[in-house]
Design a protein around this motif. Structure first.
Motif, PDB file in Angstrom:
ATOM      1  N   ASP A 292     -18.871  17.934 -11.569  1.00  0.00           N
ATOM      2  CA  ASP A 292     -17.433  17.778 -10.745  1.00  0.00           C
ATOM      3  C   ASP A 292     -17.219  15.987 -10.520  1.00  0.00           C
ATOM      4  OD1 ASP A 292     -17.339  19.934 -10.678  1.00  0.00           O
ATOM      5  OD2 ASP A 292     -18.236  20.553  -8.300  1.00  0.00           O
ATOM      6  N   THR A 293     -18.480  15.001  -9.968  1.00  0.00           N
ATOM      7  CA  THR A 293     -18.389  13.283 -10.261  1.00  0.00           C
ATOM      8  C   THR A 293     -18.111  13.384 -10.938  1.00  0.00           C
ATOM      9  OG1 THR A 293     -20.926  14.449  -8.657  1.00  0.00           O
ATOM     10  CG2 THR A 293     -19.803  11.931  -9.552  1.00  0.00           C
ATOM     11  N   ARG A 294     -18.661  13.607 -12.324  1.00  0.00           N
ATOM     12  CA  ARG A 294     -17.685  12.803 -13.748  1.00  0.00           C
ATOM     13  C   ARG A 294     -16.733  12.655 -13.803  1.00  0.00           C
ATOM     14  NH1 ARG A 294     -20.362  11.061 -17.872  1.00  0.00           N
ATOM     15  NH2 ARG A 294     -19.438  10.341 -19.736  1.00  0.00           N
ATOM     16  N   LYS A 295     -15.921  14.288 -13.943  1.00  0.00           N
ATOM     17  CA  LYS A 295     -14.594  14.761 -14.122  1.00  0.00           C
ATOM     18  C   LYS A 295     -14.216  13.590 -13.070  1.00  0.00           C
ATOM     19  CE  LYS A 295     -13.516  19.248 -13.915  1.00  0.00           C
ATOM     20  NZ  LYS A 295     -13.598  20.745 -14.407  1.00  0.00           N
ATOM     21  N   SER A 296     -14.463  13.707 -11.494  1.00  0.00           N
ATOM     22  CA  SER A 296     -13.746  12.278 -10.912  1.00  0.00           C
ATOM     23  C   SER A 296     -13.659  11.057 -11.319  1.00  0.00           C
ATOM     24  CB  SER A 296     -13.640  12.720  -8.995  1.00  0.00           C
ATOM     25  OG  SER A 296     -15.389  12.896  -8.958  1.00  0.00           O
ATOM     26  N   LEU A 320      -4.034  17.470 -22.254  1.00  0.00           N
ATOM     27  CA  LEU A 320      -4.097  17.515 -20.256  1.00  0.00           C
ATOM     28  C   LEU A 320      -5.142  19.266 -20.932  1.00  0.00           C
ATOM     29  CD1 LEU A 320      -0.072  17.217 -20.317  1.00  0.00           C
ATOM     30  CD2 LEU A 320      -1.726  16.120 -19.110  1.00  0.00           C
ATOM     31  N   THR A 321      -4.894  19.451 -21.999  1.00  0.00           N
ATOM     32  CA  THR A 321      -5.995  20.909 -21.676  1.00  0.00           C
ATOM     33  C   THR A 321      -7.750  20.668 -22.186  1.00  0.00           C
ATOM     34  OG1 THR A 321      -6.129  20.875 -24.202  1.00  0.00           O
ATOM     35  CG2 THR A 321      -4.064  22.529 -23.284  1.00  0.00           C
ATOM     36  N   PHE A 322      -8.166  21.509 -21.469  1.00  0.00           N
ATOM     37  CA  PHE A 322      -9.690  21.105 -20.817  1.00  0.00           C
ATOM     38  C   PHE A 322     -10.470  20.746 -22.735  1.00  0.00           C
ATOM     39  CE2 PHE A 322     -12.297  24.468 -22.363  1.00  0.00           C
ATOM     40  CZ  PHE A 322     -10.954  25.957 -22.370  1.00  0.00           C
ATOM     41  N   SER A 336      -7.264  16.094 -13.513  1.00  0.00           N
ATOM     42  CA  SER A 336      -7.609  15.531 -12.404  1.00  0.00           C
ATOM     43  C   SER A 336      -6.486  13.902 -12.735  1.00  0.00           C
ATOM     44  CB  SER A 336      -8.714  16.159 -11.943  1.00  0.00           C
ATOM     45  OG  SER A 336      -9.915  15.672 -12.761  1.00  0.00           O
ATOM     46  N   LEU A 337      -7.795  13.614 -13.757  1.00  0.00           N
ATOM     47  CA  LEU A 337      -6.999  11.900 -13.930  1.00  0.00           C
ATOM     48  C   LEU A 337      -5.953  12.323 -13.683  1.00  0.00           C
ATOM     49  CD1 LEU A 337      -8.304   9.501 -15.791  1.00  0.00           C
ATOM     50  CD2 LEU A 337      -7.433  10.582 -17.305  1.00  0.00           C
ATOM     51  N   VAL A 338      -4.791  12.827 -14.525  1.00  0.00           N
ATOM     52  CA  VAL A 338      -3.395  12.736 -14.502  1.00  0.00           C
ATOM     53  C   VAL A 338      -3.111  12.653 -12.691  1.00  0.00           C
ATOM     54  CG1 VAL A 338      -1.260  13.149 -14.637  1.00  0.00           C
ATOM     55  CG2 VAL A 338      -2.700  13.012 -16.812  1.00  0.00           C
ATOM     56  N   GLN A 339      -4.012  12.768 -12.149  1.00  0.00           N
ATOM     57  CA  GLN A 339      -3.085  13.211 -10.625  1.00  0.00           C
ATOM     58  C   GLN A 339      -3.678  12.355  -9.882  1.00  0.00           C
ATOM     59  OE1 GLN A 339      -1.211  16.020  -9.024  1.00  0.00           O
ATOM     60  NE2 GLN A 339      -0.671  14.318  -7.929  1.00  0.00           N
ATOM     61  N   ARG A 340      -4.747  11.922  -9.739  1.00  0.00           N
ATOM     62  CA  ARG A 340      -5.294  11.172  -9.118  1.00  0.00           C
ATOM     63  C   ARG A 340      -4.436   9.297  -9.865  1.00  0.00           C
ATOM     64  NH1 ARG A 340     -10.509   7.925  -9.225  1.00  0.00           N
ATOM     65  NH2 ARG A 340     -10.133   5.773  -8.002  1.00  0.00           N
ATOM     66  N   LEU A 341      -4.379   9.505 -10.862  1.00  0.00           N
ATOM     67  CA  LEU A 341      -3.938   7.916 -11.689  1.00  0.00           C
ATOM     68  C   LEU A 341      -2.289   8.069 -10.974  1.00  0.00           C
ATOM     69  CD1 LEU A 341      -4.045   7.565 -15.443  1.00  0.00           C
ATOM     70  CD2 LEU A 341      -5.238   6.540 -13.717  1.00  0.00           C
ATOM     71  N   MET A 342      -1.579   9.195 -10.513  1.00  0.00           N
ATOM     72  CA  MET A 342      -0.238   9.046  -9.620  1.00  0.00           C
ATOM     73  C   MET A 342      -0.392   9.077  -8.395  1.00  0.00           C
ATOM     74  SD  MET A 342       1.852  10.526 -11.667  1.00  0.00           S
ATOM     75  CE  MET A 342       2.964  10.612 -10.366  1.00  0.00           C
ATOM     76  N   ASP A 343      -1.223   9.326  -7.259  1.00  0.00           N
ATOM     77  CA  ASP A 343      -2.242   9.127  -6.716  1.00  0.00           C
ATOM     78  C   ASP A 343      -1.978   7.230  -6.552  1.00  0.00           C
ATOM     79  OD1 ASP A 343      -1.676  11.409  -6.328  1.00  0.00           O
ATOM     80  OD2 ASP A 343      -3.850  11.718  -5.959  1.00  0.00           O
ATOM     81  N   GLU A 344      -2.693   6.433  -7.283  1.00  0.00           N
ATOM     82  CA  GLU A 344      -3.539   5.514  -6.921  1.00  0.00           C
ATOM     83  C   GLU A 344      -1.812   4.634  -7.444  1.00  0.00           C
ATOM     84  OE1 GLU A 344      -6.001   3.765  -6.799  1.00  0.00           O
ATOM     85  OE2 GLU A 344      -7.198   5.344  -6.322  1.00  0.00           O
ATOM     86  N   GLY A 345      -0.481   5.166  -7.900  1.00  0.00           N
ATOM     87  CA  GLY A 345       0.742   4.184  -7.964  1.00  0.00           C
ATOM     88  C   GLY A 345       1.545   4.299  -9.068  1.00  0.00           C
ATOM     89  N   ALA A 346       0.720   4.620  -9.804  1.00  0.00           N
ATOM     90  CA  ALA A 346       0.720   4.547 -11.773  1.00  0.00           C
ATOM     91  C   ALA A 346       1.980   5.421 -11.995  1.00  0.00           C
ATOM     92  CB  ALA A 346      -0.268   4.665 -12.678  1.00  0.00           C
ATOM     93  N   PHE A 361       3.801  22.620 -13.636  1.00  0.00           N
ATOM     94  CA  PHE A 361       3.292  23.481 -13.021  1.00  0.00           C
ATOM     95  C   PHE A 361       2.543  23.108 -11.515  1.00  0.00           C
ATOM     96  CE2 PHE A 361       5.175  27.622 -15.384  1.00  0.00           C
ATOM     97  CZ  PHE A 361       6.331  27.677 -14.554  1.00  0.00           C
ATOM     98  N   GLN A 362       1.722  22.404 -12.544  1.00  0.00           N
ATOM     99  CA  GLN A 362       0.424  22.201 -11.866  1.00  0.00           C
ATOM    100  C   GLN A 362       0.325  20.437 -11.491  1.00  0.00           C
ATOM    101  OE1 GLN A 362      -2.982  24.079 -12.627  1.00  0.00           O
ATOM    102  NE2 GLN A 362      -4.328  21.279 -12.660  1.00  0.00           N
ATOM    103  N   LEU A 363       1.112  19.530 -12.327  1.00  0.00           N
ATOM    104  CA  LEU A 363       1.284  18.283 -11.766  1.00  0.00           C
ATOM    105  C   LEU A 363       2.594  17.823 -10.816  1.00  0.00           C
ATOM    106  CD1 LEU A 363       0.259  16.657 -15.440  1.00  0.00           C
ATOM    107  CD2 LEU A 363      -1.165  17.080 -13.445  1.00  0.00           C
ATOM    108  N   SER A 364       2.048  17.121 -10.429  1.00  0.00           N
ATOM    109  CA  SER A 364       3.313  16.080  -8.754  1.00  0.00           C
ATOM    110  C   SER A 364       4.526  16.127  -9.606  1.00  0.00           C
ATOM    111  CB  SER A 364       2.934  15.297  -8.087  1.00  0.00           C
ATOM    112  OG  SER A 364       2.524  13.865  -8.994  1.00  0.00           O
ATOM    113  N   SER A 365       5.716  15.657  -9.437  1.00  0.00           N
ATOM    114  CA  SER A 365       7.193  16.300 -10.062  1.00  0.00           C
ATOM    115  C   SER A 365       7.531  14.424 -10.916  1.00  0.00           C
ATOM    116  CB  SER A 365       7.538  16.051  -9.038  1.00  0.00           C
ATOM    117  OG  SER A 365       7.729  15.229  -7.921  1.00  0.00           O
ATOM    118  N   GLY A 366       6.626  13.393 -10.174  1.00  0.00           N
ATOM    119  CA  GLY A 366       6.857  11.895 -10.679  1.00  0.00           C
ATOM    120  C   GLY A 366       6.313  11.825 -11.787  1.00  0.00           C
ATOM    121  N   VAL A 367       5.583  12.781 -12.790  1.00  0.00           N
ATOM    122  CA  VAL A 367       5.164  12.908 -13.811  1.00  0.00           C
ATOM    123  C   VAL A 367       5.856  13.140 -15.106  1.00  0.00           C
ATOM    124  CG1 VAL A 367       2.846  13.960 -15.318  1.00  0.00           C
ATOM    125  CG2 VAL A 367       2.657  13.685 -12.813  1.00  0.00           C
TER     126      VAL A 367
END
Ligand code: UGA
Length: 456
Positions: A292-296, A320-322, A336-346, A361-367
């Motif tokens: 879990d720690t590694r993925k984040s 994007l697939t596992f 989770s990488l894409v989501q965090r980069l979005m959250d950081e403003g990328a 369906f899963q990623l936030s709309s700005g991607v």
């Protein structure tokens, strides 16, 4: 041999199709109307290379049929439970509600003695609970229970079924064991080893196998982190330890952490099974938390590679697939990488050869979703290679130079040729690799005895 499989999901469809190919008469029960309609139209509701073709061929032989309710299935010698066992919300235990619902329905319509065989991954003790339930529901019929775990990898499932390392049959009943062995007769004749165990043994073998493989991956990932600190290359280290046949070369590919629908769920369930049994597995508990720690931590790597700030920067994430050769994005480190980069403003631009439909369906709309790797790379400051698709591994430095605005490459799968990118002026960041390539050829060499000068 007549087999009814309850559950036309991934495991049910691959198993049903392959058992038909081995000669059984198979009926798959799929009660989701949309999925059932797809199956009747010859389409597979799951992505698996080769499955649609083989299933069409088996339907042509009439040894593979689909029905929408167990009441419509013919009498069977073997009833195979292949429904989902997702992690239960909150506690990580496997959710067995679908398994028991399937057993109850099948028991209700049972016309003759049969063997209930679990293919779904179920916690140790489930087979005994199924046997008790069947004895209560249909006391007049001789019904036996067996566990026959699957070891199918998404993307390679047909090969894994038709050329398995072993077949595990867990049951205390010799008649049931003999009947199950018969459906695998062509494989056993071809030399595939068959191991008969207790019910509990077979149930645990499935979890323990996934747990051990997950542990191997977690270990090699930790060694990769160490390699980065000491200037070694994880590819060499993994190869060197894997040459010991006791360790083996497989599942030593360092990366962003394991994902998918199996390892994360099954390690969590194994952890709970062991705790409940009063024999907690510290190793598996650690594997779960380390992964879990590694993925984040993967997002932090990308941010560091981009000069510790990604706000306002365009970042291309390829894959994007596992893992490659699947459309499955469940627990994918890339997601989770894409989501965090979005959250950081990328500004994140993505491409995946098969996973985009689910990812939308899963990623936030700005991607920004693109139809090709080249489109996703346009104007990017950094390119992150997150899944080891072959077509992505063929991307060349020249192609990146002609599309990207920046020169940062983060290769979370060590799938690119580092030297070529470094030579072309890219800042290349791999996993467990020194940032500058090693000066020697890492391939192993064989030295003849004549070349060795013995000193006295
Ligand atoms: C896994 C097992 O390999 C199958 O034997 C098992 O039947 C299946 O789970 C299941 O329980 O149904 P699967 O989840 O399809 O199969 O995928 P794997 O190929 O095992 O990969 C799992 C994860 O480990 C992926 O995220 C992959 O990228 C990662 N991995 C795998 C590594 O990071 N390094 C490796 O060397 C191998």
């Amino acid at each position: 041999m007549r087999v009814v499989i309850i559950g036309g999901g991934y495991v049910g469809l691959v198993s049903g199709t392959c058992l038909a190919a081995l000669g059984a008469d198979v009926t798959v029960v799929e009660n989701n109307p949309a999925r059932f309609d797809m199956l009747c139209a010859g389409k597979m509701p799951v992505y698996e290379p080769g499955l649609e073709e083989l299933s069409a061929k088996m339907r042509g032989t009439r040894r593979l049929n689909f029905v929408s309710h167990v009441s419509a299935a013919p009498a069977a010698d073997i009833i195979c439970i292949a429904v989902g066992t997702p992690a239960r919300h909150g506690d990580g235990h496997a959710d067995l509600s679908h398994v028991f619902a399937a057993v109850e329905q099948a028991a209700q319509h049972l016309q003759q003695p049969a063997i209930f065989m679990t293919k779904s991954t179920v916690p140790v003790g489930t087979g005994r609970r199924i046997a008790a339930l069947l004895a209560e529901l249909r006391p007049e019929l001789a019904v036996h229970v067996a566990s026959n775990p699957e070891f199918l990898r998404e993307g390679a499932a047909i090969g894994d079924f038709m050329r398995p390392d072993r077949i595990i049959i867990g049951t205390d009943d010799p008649h049931a064991a003999g009947m199950l062995a018969r459906i695998y007769a062509p494989l056993i004749k071809a030399g595939v080893p068959l191991l008969q165990t207790s019910l509990e043994g077979a149930e645990l073998i499935k979890y323990a196998a996934n747990g051990f493989l997950a542990m191997k991956i977690a270990f090699v990932n930790e060694m990769a982190d160490l390699c980065e600190r000491i200037g070694a290359d994880i590819a060499e280290v993994a190869r060197g330890i894997g040459m010991d046949t006791r360790i083996g070369q497989q599942f030593l590919q360092a990366g962003p952490g394991f994902g998918g629908s199996c390892f994360p769920k099954d390690t969590l369930a194994l952890m709970r099974i062991a705790q409940d049994a009063g024999a907690p597995s510290r190793l598996i508990e650690t594997v779960v938390s380390v992964n879990d720690t590694r993925k984040s931590a993967m997002a932090s790597r990308v941010i560091a590679a981009c000069g510790n700030a990604v706000r306002g920067k365009r970042i291309a994430v390829l894959g994007l697939t596992f893992k490659a050769n699947t459309d499955d994005i469940r627990e994918s480190p890339a997601m989770s990488l894409v989501q965090r980069l979005m959250d950081e403003g990328a500004h994140v631009q993505v491409f995946d050869p098969a996973g985009m439909r689910h990812a939308r369906f899963q990623l936030s709309s700005g991607v920004k979703f693109h139809n090709s790797a080249m489109d996703a790379l346009q104007g990017a400051h950094a390119a992150v290679f997150a899944t080891e698709w072959e077509e992505l591994s063929l991307v060349t430095p020249a192609q990146l130079q002609s599309t990207m605005a920046g020169r940062v490459v983060v290769d979370l799968r060590n799938m690119l040729e580092q030297d070529a990118f470094v030579r072309s002026g890219f800042a290349y960041h791999g996993i467990g690799r020194p940032s500058q390539p090693l000066s020697h050829d890492p391939k192993s060499v064989s030295i003849s005895s004549a070349q060795i000068r013995l000193t006295a």
